[in-house]
Design a protein around this motif. Structure first.
Motif, PDB file in Angstrom:
ATOM      1  N   MET A 184       9.087   4.484  21.011  1.00  0.00           N
ATOM      2  CA  MET A 184       8.194   4.068  19.918  1.00  0.00           C
ATOM      3  C   MET A 184       8.076   5.206  18.900  1.00  0.00           C
ATOM      4  N   ASN A 185       8.409   4.921  17.622  1.00  0.00           N
ATOM      5  CA  ASN A 185       8.298   5.968  16.615  1.00  0.00           C
ATOM      6  C   ASN A 185       6.859   6.093  16.110  1.00  0.00           C
ATOM      7  N   GLU A 186       6.627   7.065  15.243  1.00  0.00           N
ATOM      8  CA  GLU A 186       5.260   7.339  14.800  1.00  0.00           C
ATOM      9  C   GLU A 186       4.646   6.147  14.072  1.00  0.00           C
ATOM     10  N   GLN A 187       5.413   5.498  13.219  1.00  0.00           N
ATOM     11  CA  GLN A 187       4.874   4.357  12.481  1.00  0.00           C
ATOM     12  C   GLN A 187       4.468   3.228  13.416  1.00  0.00           C
ATOM     13  N   GLN A 188       5.282   2.940  14.405  1.00  0.00           N
ATOM     14  CA  GLN A 188       4.949   1.896  15.367  1.00  0.00           C
ATOM     15  C   GLN A 188       3.688   2.260  16.148  1.00  0.00           C
ATOM     16  N   LYS A 189       3.556   3.538  16.492  1.00  0.00           N
ATOM     17  CA  LYS A 189       2.371   4.003  17.215  1.00  0.00           C
ATOM     18  C   LYS A 189       1.113   3.810  16.367  1.00  0.00           C
ATOM     19  N   ILE A 190       1.217   4.105  15.083  1.00  0.00           N
ATOM     20  CA  ILE A 190       0.054   3.979  14.195  1.00  0.00           C
ATOM     21  C   ILE A 190      -0.321   2.513  14.017  1.00  0.00           C
ATOM     22  N   VAL A 191       0.668   1.657  13.809  1.00  0.00           N
ATOM     23  CA  VAL A 191       0.386   0.236  13.546  1.00  0.00           C
ATOM     24  C   VAL A 191      -0.420  -0.372  14.679  1.00  0.00           C
ATOM     25  N   ARG A 192      -0.085  -0.062  15.909  1.00  0.00           N
ATOM     26  CA  ARG A 192      -0.774  -0.678  17.045  1.00  0.00           C
ATOM     27  C   ARG A 192      -2.219  -0.192  17.199  1.00  0.00           C
ATOM     28  N   LEU A 193      -2.611   0.803  16.391  1.00  0.00           N
ATOM     29  CA  LEU A 193      -3.983   1.331  16.417  1.00  0.00           C
ATOM     30  C   LEU A 193      -4.844   0.787  15.278  1.00  0.00           C
ATOM     31  N   ILE A 194      -4.254   0.026  14.364  1.00  0.00           N
ATOM     32  CA  ILE A 194      -4.952  -0.381  13.139  1.00  0.00           C
ATOM     33  C   ILE A 194      -5.834  -1.603  13.372  1.00  0.00           C
ATOM     34  N   ASP A 195      -7.070  -1.521  12.899  1.00  0.00           N
ATOM     35  CA  ASP A 195      -7.888  -2.711  12.665  1.00  0.00           C
ATOM     36  C   ASP A 195      -7.588  -3.127  11.221  1.00  0.00           C
ATOM     37  N   TYR A 196      -6.743  -4.136  11.057  1.00  0.00           N
ATOM     38  CA  TYR A 196      -6.272  -4.537   9.734  1.00  0.00           C
ATOM     39  C   TYR A 196      -7.387  -5.306   9.036  1.00  0.00           C
ATOM     40  N   THR A 197      -7.882  -4.742   7.946  1.00  0.00           N
ATOM     41  CA  THR A 197      -9.197  -5.110   7.417  1.00  0.00           C
ATOM     42  C   THR A 197      -9.143  -5.682   6.011  1.00  0.00           C
ATOM     43  N   SER A 198      -9.952  -6.710   5.785  1.00  0.00           N
ATOM     44  CA  SER A 198     -10.196  -7.209   4.430  1.00  0.00           C
ATOM     45  C   SER A 198     -11.678  -7.523   4.299  1.00  0.00           C
ATOM     46  N   LEU A 199     -12.401  -6.633   3.622  1.00  0.00           N
ATOM     47  CA  LEU A 199     -13.847  -6.768   3.451  1.00  0.00           C
ATOM     48  C   LEU A 199     -14.242  -6.506   2.005  1.00  0.00           C
ATOM     49  N   SER A 200     -13.418  -7.003   1.079  1.00  0.00           N
ATOM     50  CA  SER A 200     -13.718  -6.773  -0.341  1.00  0.00           C
ATOM     51  C   SER A 200     -14.883  -7.633  -0.821  1.00  0.00           C
ATOM     52  N   GLY A 201     -15.087  -8.774  -0.153  1.00  0.00           N
ATOM     53  CA  GLY A 201     -16.103  -9.715  -0.610  1.00  0.00           C
ATOM     54  C   GLY A 201     -15.575 -10.716  -1.613  1.00  0.00           C
ATOM     55  N   THR A 202     -14.307 -10.584  -1.983  1.00  0.00           N
ATOM     56  CA  THR A 202     -13.699 -11.510  -2.946  1.00  0.00           C
ATOM     57  C   THR A 202     -12.525 -12.264  -2.318  1.00  0.00           C
ATOM     58  N   GLU A 203     -12.466 -12.305  -0.994  1.00  0.00           N
ATOM     59  CA  GLU A 203     -11.341 -12.946  -0.312  1.00  0.00           C
ATOM     60  C   GLU A 203     -11.294 -14.449  -0.589  1.00  0.00           C
ATOM     61  N   SER A 204     -10.094 -14.969  -0.608  1.00  0.00           N
ATOM     62  CA  SER A 204      -9.869 -16.414  -0.631  1.00  0.00           C
ATOM     63  C   SER A 204      -9.280 -16.813   0.713  1.00  0.00           C
ATOM     64  N   ASP A 205      -9.262 -18.113   0.992  1.00  0.00           N
ATOM     65  CA  ASP A 205      -8.632 -18.579   2.224  1.00  0.00           C
ATOM     66  C   ASP A 205      -7.160 -18.174   2.264  1.00  0.00           C
ATOM     67  N   ALA A 206      -6.501 -18.247   1.116  1.00  0.00           N
ATOM     68  CA  ALA A 206      -5.086 -17.881   1.060  1.00  0.00           C
ATOM     69  C   ALA A 206      -4.892 -16.411   1.405  1.00  0.00           C
ATOM     70  N   ARG A 207      -5.781 -15.573   0.913  1.00  0.00           N
ATOM     71  CA  ARG A 207      -5.672 -14.135   1.220  1.00  0.00           C
ATOM     72  C   ARG A 207      -5.879 -13.883   2.707  1.00  0.00           C
ATOM     73  N   ILE A 208      -6.804 -14.586   3.325  1.00  0.00           N
ATOM     74  CA  ILE A 208      -7.061 -14.401   4.751  1.00  0.00           C
ATOM     75  C   ILE A 208      -5.858 -14.856   5.577  1.00  0.00           C
ATOM     76  N   ARG A 209      -5.257 -15.961   5.184  1.00  0.00           N
ATOM     77  CA  ARG A 209      -4.061 -16.412   5.903  1.00  0.00           C
ATOM     78  C   ARG A 209      -2.916 -15.404   5.744  1.00  0.00           C
TER      79      ARG A 209
END
Length: 238
Positions: free
Chosen positions: A1-26
């Motif tokens: 596993m390279n460094e990028q793969q190691k980092i990705v598996r640790l991410i809470d991938y977040t969208s909390l702008s308050g302006t999200e649309s359903d399309a953006r969430i999908r």
């Protein structure tokens, strides 16, 4: 596993702008399964939890843990309203709850015992789901950071988290180091989440190295170490 793969598996991938649309969430849900691997969790507002899970199912992708936020971002709601938020999030299918502890000096929960009771009540209402305590470290002195971490540890939080990402500064290595030492000194099985302004692979590397130096390489696993980020994944993919 390279460094990028190691980092990705640790991410809470977040969208909390308050302006999200359903399309953006999908789109967020689709991106969570990236060419570099899958993220640890997807973090959205409570009203989008079911939509994220539905997007995984319709895309025939594994359903990843979905995190959400409560008492967010100001940390100023009364306990009964926060309990109602947690209850709603669980009804929607939340797997993880990111709770802002009251941090304003004007909060009605201003002393140690009141804040401890507040977090304990939220811990109980979470019914065994992962509870991450956001302490908004950029708004606190070192002594206040330590004291707030002690509250979270005493109340049984599963993670201590640096920031909502809505104030400046967000995460800093100095605050992260203090929080990690609090976890180490407690001897309790508590994780750590760095969140707020982490946009580059080099920044992620800083927090990973810090955690490894204080709590050892085995600590840096999705079960105990997370990176809250909205653009870090895209930075690495580009």
């Amino acid at each position: 596993m390279n460094e990028q793969q190691k980092i990705v598996r640790l991410i809470d991938y977040t969208s909390l702008s308050g302006t999200e649309s359903d399309a953006r969430i999908r789109k967020l849900a689709a991106e969570a399964h990236s060419p570099l691997g899958t993220v640890a969790a997807v973090c959205v507002y409570p009203r989008y939890i079911a939509l994220v899970k539905d997007a995984f199912v319709h895309a025939r992708q594994p359903v990843l843990p979905v995190a959400t936020v409560v008492n967010f971002p100001g940390g100023a709601l009364p306990l009964d309203e926060v309990i109602a938020e947690i209850h709603y999030a669980l009804q929607q299918g939340a797997d993880e709850i990111d709770l802002v502890i009251p941090h304003s000096r004007h909060s009605i929960y201003f002393d140690y015992e009141q804040k401890l009771d507040f977090v304990r009540a939220c811990r109980n209402e979470s019914h065994g789901k992962v509870l991450k305590l956001i302490i908004e470290s950029g708004q606190l002195s070192p002594d206040e950071i330590q004291r707030t971490c002690e509250i979270g540890l005493a109340a049984g939080a599963d993670f201590l988290k640096t920031s909502t990402g809505k104030t400046s500064p967000g995460a800093t290595p100095e605050a992260a180091g203090l929080m990690l030492h609090c976890i180490k000194d407690s001897g309790k099985p508590c994780g750590f989440k760095a969140s707020g302004g982490i946009r580059k692979q080099s920044e992620a590397r800083t927090y990973i190295a810090l955690a490894e130096s204080i709590l050892g390489p085995d600590f840096v696993q999705p079960r105990s170490f997370r990176l809250g980020a909205s653009t870090l994944l895209q930075d690495m993919l580009s």
